[in-house]
Design a protein around this motif. Structure first.
Motif, PDB file in Angstrom:
ATOM      1  N   UNK A 239     -12.973  25.308 -15.918  1.00 45.01           N
ATOM      2  CA  UNK A 239     -13.761  25.721 -14.709  1.00 45.01           C
ATOM      3  C   UNK A 239     -12.985  26.836 -14.092  1.00 45.01           C
ATOM      4  N   UNK A 240     -11.588  27.010 -14.446  1.00 45.43           N
ATOM      5  CA  UNK A 240     -10.705  28.000 -13.959  1.00 45.43           C
ATOM      6  C   UNK A 240     -11.099  29.493 -14.755  1.00 45.43           C
ATOM      7  N   UNK A 313     -17.678  28.928  -6.932  1.00 45.59           N
ATOM      8  CA  UNK A 313     -16.657  28.570  -7.723  1.00 45.59           C
ATOM      9  C   UNK A 313     -15.533  28.278  -7.304  1.00 45.59           C
ATOM     10  N   UNK A 314     -15.229  29.381  -6.421  1.00 39.65           N
ATOM     11  CA  UNK A 314     -13.601  29.420  -5.956  1.00 39.65           C
ATOM     12  C   UNK A 314     -13.578  28.953  -4.490  1.00 39.65           C
ATOM     13  N   UNK A 315     -12.815  27.959  -4.237  1.00 40.48           N
ATOM     14  CA  UNK A 315     -12.719  27.545  -2.851  1.00 40.48           C
ATOM     15  C   UNK A 315     -11.620  28.674  -2.086  1.00 40.48           C
ATOM     16  N   UNK A 316     -11.179  29.271  -2.784  1.00 33.77           N
ATOM     17  CA  UNK A 316     -10.195  30.412  -2.086  1.00 33.77           C
ATOM     18  C   UNK A 316     -10.822  31.294  -1.803  1.00 33.77           C
ATOM     19  N   UNK A 318     -14.109  31.008  -0.696  1.00 32.61           N
ATOM     20  CA  UNK A 318     -15.061  30.401   0.141  1.00 32.61           C
ATOM     21  C   UNK A 318     -14.423  30.216   1.303  1.00 32.61           C
TER      22      UNK A 318
ATOM     23  N   UNK B 106      -8.924  24.972  -8.220  1.00 30.67           N
ATOM     24  CA  UNK B 106     -10.344  24.894  -7.729  1.00 30.67           C
ATOM     25  C   UNK B 106     -10.694  23.328  -7.395  1.00 30.67           C
ATOM     26  N   UNK B 151      -8.013  21.656  -0.246  1.00 30.21           N
ATOM     27  CA  UNK B 151      -7.724  22.451  -1.680  1.00 30.21           C
ATOM     28  C   UNK B 151      -6.080  22.948  -1.696  1.00 30.21           C
ATOM     29  N   UNK B 153      -4.747  25.518  -1.751  1.00 29.32           N
ATOM     30  CA  UNK B 153      -3.999  26.869  -1.209  1.00 29.32           C
ATOM     31  C   UNK B 153      -3.864  26.806   0.360  1.00 29.32           C
TER      32      UNK B 153
END
Lengths: 324, 580, 305
Positions: A239-240, A313-316, A318, B106, B151, B153
């Protein structure tokens, strides 16, 4: 999140304007459009009249505005070579290229991603064989692959056709080769030819990214927590790797469109690539510039799609918007 | 009582291109339930390798060449990986150093916790969630019910480390290996995390192996301690005994090298030097080059050099004066929409540094102490305020001309010795660059002689000038960096955390060197450090920064004996220290 | 045994890795042979394939010397115009490598300069240049090269076009590959820029150009070397592809791609050698360069160690 999307959309518009400017300068400054349209015997006066009528004496900004507005209305003008409307020419070639590209993309992803993961995780004979295969895959030019496939399956074994699309079925204006056996047979060799290079790239990239991720602290920590290897590799590690992989797949779609030019030339596949190649050989500027704009449009659409995938994919990415 | 973990005669080797490197050499170690066993040593001691060997995650190509690791009587060495993997997390868990990188970015906290719990016990998803919530509460996280679905972060460093601890605990392990669990954290957070580890150990009766380079941490929470050096056990025993009455010379030296918070020492004990020099290195000389020559050159060529006796004499005007300094950073790129958001790194800072004085600047991460240094040398542009140097206006970086005299007179020594030297230049090139750049020498022979001499002055062999930075250790590189700063003939030196990347023994050497140089040349120094003990040893006066604001200015003795501000008091309280 | 290279390889990790990697050594040997053979082709080749006067149409399509109807003058046979295939391949390799090397030089000088400046200066220059690079990156190299070639055809008169073809090809391929250099160099420069040795130079008041080229550049040569190698293979591949498509070098000076294109026309009638031998040469050359590129990438990538 919304501002992220808006910003990307705005950027896309700028990119399209830039590309259309290039296309316009191509059209306007490379060769004289009038000289291409009329015969040698046309008088200078008539040429000047035609120039006026076509608006070629207007200020450049006006001409560019007209060019863009014509493009947006899908009025692409006429080919210098065949005198046909460019839009018709492109429309008749589009399905062939898209079908070819779709199948080769599927081949490259379905084989490339699992093979990349496998070679990142396992050492051994199969892994080494795959790695040697990728080395050959990036080193053998697409056209050579095509030629050898033709020689082997077309000439020596005589199993598959070596040129053209085979029988097609019309779905409205869309001529598809997906609905006949001969269509599929014709599609096979070109799709493999086109897919192999992208497959190799996908596999090498997935492998490299996966190896990097496997070295991170969070994977070490997850291993130290005894997370089962299946989840460790798929849910945590793979996933990463998706963010860079999705980026490259986006670029690959571009690669497929570009290399379809070569493949179509080897297999005489009646798609847009072949059309573009002919337009370069005969300096058929209108076709070239429209092809350029269409390709750019595709790329912009792909990039937007890739950005949307990042969001998923990436919550950062989002959550960045949500926090200001 | 039998030991929970019993390491017998453990050796670990790493094959390298120079042959096999022995990382651990016949280690014996026993850890019991309900106790914290500290492993302490400098870099290269092998302390982290022990942790990795126990959990079976030695970095390739390292391997266990001999010995046993008995966990509840079962030998982990040679166990097949499937069985081993069952034990990992379930019965032995691990806490890593850097909370920023040890959580999967993630996945939500909940996902990671629930997966780990369900991996090792047969519970329903909702039960696992309940357990996760109560664990997070136990580790001191607030607002757990909502934050659990966030999450990594979205958490701060200290909060993440609590999550990491919860993850290590969630399967109720019998043994936890904590590898430098607080090294990446500020002292205040460190104190809380250590307290948490200690209470969890006692309440749950688990064994903890705590790996650290910090004897202060060892002193604060461990029950037993093992001192390691170069892969060997130097000494082991109950913490109070080992630290209170060390049997080995190395342990004593190691403790002596740790800067003390409670009193100022003139010099540190020098630990047996591990920079072993061969005769090739020491016999090589440039004609007439010597430390004495360098001293003489530095003193003679600078007429304005302050006499050592001038120290802290307030009749002098300050050599550097900063008033109303403010630095604002734009966060991220200026957006297409919305206004520019700024982040104030420094607000209204007023500082005077007097000639020949060492001014210590302390603060936690994000306090703006490095920004202050960068503003003075011109790397960062202040948004308000003014600076004076030697009575003249010191223009901010943007307006400071390339030929401005302050660019020579103010020199800086940075934190990271691995990034402060250009790896593609020889040491001679590195040190002669300022000499040539400022036209301080007229011919090549002189320059060479000077480079060799100044290397001697910083206690390096002259032959070092022929080598490249990668051939030196961190401490040696830092001395080369000091030499480079010195040859510019500076009057004002800024040291930004010059020792925080170094082992304590090397730190002691470098601090001694800096003290000597400061006294010989009467340098004015702005000495920045997060480590209060180091500041105490070096500074004449202290400035405390917090979130970009100046909290307190005081003389060193006064500050350490009776700090006036509450934050300063708290900082002092939270700094782990040796009281032996 | 402590020969000098063993001692040297102890100091130099790259050399040590190379001396312990048989595959990389073999690849280097083959690559050197290809380059050597190409450079010396006027002296090595049995005949001059560019000399039209010496060609005899009676010699066309002769199979390799070892077949029944072979001719010992032509070791691996002749092409449709009676050219000695071995000579044509040697000259063709020279042309392919020449275009490849020229374009990679062009791309690297442009890309490294732009990347250094973008990475070091940052700000608006960086934003604009990297935006352009992004757009160009999404246009694959072959498309860019084709477009530039197409534009050159439109602008240049036809007779000039053939003689300038090598220049056009070099520019087309070079312009399509500079982005790789620029992006990598920029990323590396970004990392270096924040290192303290650069800040030391800035504090001293050193000129930015000196900082960029004297201090930063030597520290980022590793990744540049990797791209140089990998992209040399790409450049050779691109040239071959363009020539195969018939938009590359002029037909009277065949490169490997041109020879393969000619060969395909005869493949169906059984004259296999015209397509096989140039293809084999091309593939061998590219594979050996790619192996070296992979070796360098692994050797210079600190993350993999």
């Amino acid at each position: 999140m919304l501002s992220f999307i808006l910003r990307r959309l705005l950027q896309s518009v700028f990119v399209m304007l830039a590309v259309s400017l290039i296309a316009f300068s191509l059209f306007r400054f490379v060769g004289d459009p009038i000289a291409q349209m009329v015969g040698q015997e046309t008088s200078v006066e008539d040429q000047e009249n035609l120039r006026d009528r076509l608006g070629l004496n207007d200020p450049l900004t006006t001409q560019y505005g007209r060019f863009v507005s014509n493009l947006s209305k899908a009025e692409f003008g006429y080919s210098y070579r065949t005198r046909q409307p460019v839009s018709e020419m492109i429309l008749s070639r589009l399905p062939a290229t898209l079908e070819l590209g779709a199948i080769s993309l599927i081949i490259s992803l379905l084989v490339g991603i699992p093979a990349g993961i496998y070679t990142a995780l396992k050492r051994g004979a199969l892994s080494n064989a795959l790695l040697i295969a990728t080395l050959i895959g990036i080193s053998v030019p697409t056209f050579v692959i095509g030629i050898f496939l033709i020689y082997l399956f077309g000439v020596s074994l005589g199993w598959l056709p070596t040129f053209g699309r085979g029988e097609t079925v019309a779905l409205g204006w869309w001529q598809t080769s997906f609905l006949t056996l001969s269509g599929w047979k014709s599609l096979l060799l070109p799709a493999i030819t086109l897919g192999i290079y992208q497959l190799t790239l996908t596999m090498r990239l997935v492998r490299a990214e996966m190896q990097d991720v496997l070295k991170t602290d969070y994977i070490k920590f997850a291993t130290a927590r005894g997370i089962n290897y299946r989840s460790l590799y798929m849910n945590h590690a793979f996933r990463n790797t998706l963010v860079p992989v999705v980026t490259i797949i986006g670029l690959q779609l571009g690669g497929i469109i570009a290399f379809s030019i070569v493949t179509e030339s080897v297999f005489q596949w009646p798609g847009m690539g072949l059309l573009f190649l002919d337009s370069i050989r005969y300096v058929d500027i209108p076709v070239m510039s429209v092809y350029l704009v269409l390709i750019a449009l595709m790329f912009v659409a792909i990039n937007l799609l890739v950005d949307m995938l990042y969001l998923a994919i990436d919550p950062r990415v989002r959550l960045k918007g949500a926090h200001g | 009582m039998t030991a929970l973990l019993n390491i017998e005669n453990l050796s670990v080797k790493f094959p390298t291109r120079f042959g096999e490197f022995t990382a651990l050499d016949s280690i014996d170690l026993a850890v019991y339930k309900g106790e914290i066993h500290g492993l302490v040593g400098e870099s290269g001691a092998g302390k982290s390798t022990i942790g990795a060997a126990v959990i079976g995650l030695l970095q390739s190509p390292g391997y266990i060449s001999a010995g046993r690791v008995l966990f509840n009587g079962d030998d982990l060495v040679g166990m097949d990986d499937d069985t081993y993997h069952q034990i990992r997390g379930d019965r032995i868990s691990m806490i890593f150093q850097d909370p920023q990188t040890s959580l999967n970015p993630l996945l939500t906290i909940a996902t990671q916790l629930i997966e780990t719990i369900r991996q090792h016990s047969n519970v329903s998803r909702s039960d696992a969630r309940q357990k996760a919530i109560s664990l997070l509460k136990e580790t001191g996280l607030t607002d757990v019910e909502t934050r659990i679905d966030e999450y990594p972060h979205q958490f701060s460093g200290g909060m993440r480390q609590r999550v990491v601890i919860a993850l290590a605990l969630c399967t109720d392990p019998e043994l936890i290996i904590a590898d430098e669990p607080t090294t990446a954290l500020d002292v205040s957070v460190q104190k809380q995390i250590l307290a948490l580890i200690k209470s969890l150990c006692a309440e749950r009766n688990i064994g903890i192996v705590l790996i650290t380079h910090d004897i202060g941490v060892i002193n604060e929470i461990t029950d037993h301690v093992t001192v390691l050096r170069s892969g060997r056990v130097i000494e082991t025993g109950p913490t109070a005994d080992v630290l209170g009455n060390p049997a080995e010379e190395y342990t004593r030296a190691l403790m002596a090298a740790v800067p003390r918070l409670d009193k100022r020492l003139d010099r540190f004990r020098n630990i047996v030097s591990d920079d072993e020099l061969n005769s090739d290195d020491t016999d090589w000389h440039i004609q007439d080059a010597s430390a004495a020559y360098a001293s003489q050159w530095l003193l003679s060529n600078n007429s304005s050099q302050q006499r050592p006796s001038a120290k802290s004499d307030n009749n002098h005007d300050p050599i550097l004066s900063v008033s109303g300094l403010e630095v604002t950073f734009n966060s991220g790129q200026p957006g297409w929409f919305g206004k520019e958001r700024g982040f104030k790194a420094l607000t209204n800072i007023n500082i005077d540094v007097f000639p020949g004085e060492v001014l210590g600047v302390v603060g936690e991460s994000g306090s703006g102490k490095s920004t202050l240094a960068k503003a003075i040398v011109g790397l960062v542009n202040p948004s308000a305020g003014s600076m004076m140097f030697k009575g003249d206006d010191l223009p901010p970086g943007r307006h400071r001309s390339r030929k401005h005299q302050a660019r020579r007179q103010i020199q800086m020594v940075f934190q990271d010795p691995y990034s402060s030297l250009n790896n593609r230049q020889t040491v001679e090139d590195i040190i002669s660059e300022p000499i040539n750049f400022y036209n301080l020498s007229t011919n090549k022979t002189d320059t060479r002689k000077l480079v060799a001499s100044v290397l001697n002055l910083v206690e390096m062999p002259q032959r070092a000038m022929l080598k490249y930075p990668h051939q030196f250790s961190g401490g040696q590189r830092q001395r080369i960096a000091v030499a480079r700063a010195l040859v510019a003939q500076p009057e004002f030196l800024i040291c930004d955390e010059p020792t925080s990347a170094l082992d304590v023994s090397i730190q002691a050497q470098l601090l001694n060197l800096l003290k000597d140089l400061q006294q010989t040349f009467g340098l004015s120094i702005l000495f920045i450090s997060h480590n209060l003990a180091v500041i105490r040893q070096m500074a004449d006066r202290v400035v405390v920064l917090k979130n970009g604001q100046l909290i307190e200015t005081a003389g060193t003795e006064q500050f350490f004996n009776s700090p006036s501000d509450q934050y300063s008091q708290q900082l002092l309280r939270e700094t782990p220290s040796l009281t032996f | 045994m402590t020969t000098w290279w063993r001692r040297w390889s102890r100091e130099n990790e790259l050399a040590w890795l190379f001396l312990n990697n048989r595959v990389a050594q073999l690849a280097a040997l083959i690559a050197l042979l290809c380059i050597g053979g190409a450079a010396l082709s006027p002296w090595l080749a049995p005949s001059d394939p560019y000399d039209i006067a010496s060609l005899d149409i009676m010699d066309s399509l002769i199979p390799p010397a070892w077949s029944d109807i072979g001719d010992e003058r032509f070791l691996i046979g002749t092409d449709d115009q009676g050219r000695d295939l071995l000579s044509a391949i040697l000259y063709g390799t020279r042309l392919s490598l020449l275009v490849g090397l020229l374009s990679i030089t062009f791309a690297s000088v442009l890309g490294v300069t732009v990347g250094l400046m973008a990475g070091y200066l940052g700000g608006r220059f960086d934003a604009i240049v990297m935006r352009i690079a992004d757009i160009q990156l999404s246009l694959p190299a072959i498309l860019t090269a084709l477009l530039i070639d197409g534009i050159a055809r439109g602008i240049l008169p036809r007779d000039k076009h053939d003689s300038l073809m090598i220049v056009v090809l070099t520019v087309a391929i070079g312009l399509s590959l500079w982005v790789n250099f620029a992006r990598t160099v920029r990323a590396s420069t970004f990392v270096e820029r924040n290192k303290e040795y650069v800040q030391v130079s800035e504090i001293m008041g050193m000129h930015p150009l000196r900082i960029m080229f004297v201090h930063i550049l030597p520290n980022i040569l590793g990744p540049v070397l990797v791209i140089l190698t990998v992209d040399l293979a790409v450049a050779v591949l691109l040239e071959a592809t363009l020539s195969f498509l018939g938009v590359g070098v002029p037909p009277n000076q065949p490169s490997l791609g041109t020879l393969i294109r000619i060969g395909t026309e005869y493949m169906f009638s059984g004259e296999w050698w015209i397509v096989i031998f140039p293809s084999a040469m091309l593939i061998t050359m590219i594979i050996s360069i790619n192996i070296l590129g992979d070796f360098l990438r692994d050797a210079l990538n600190p993350r993999l160690r």
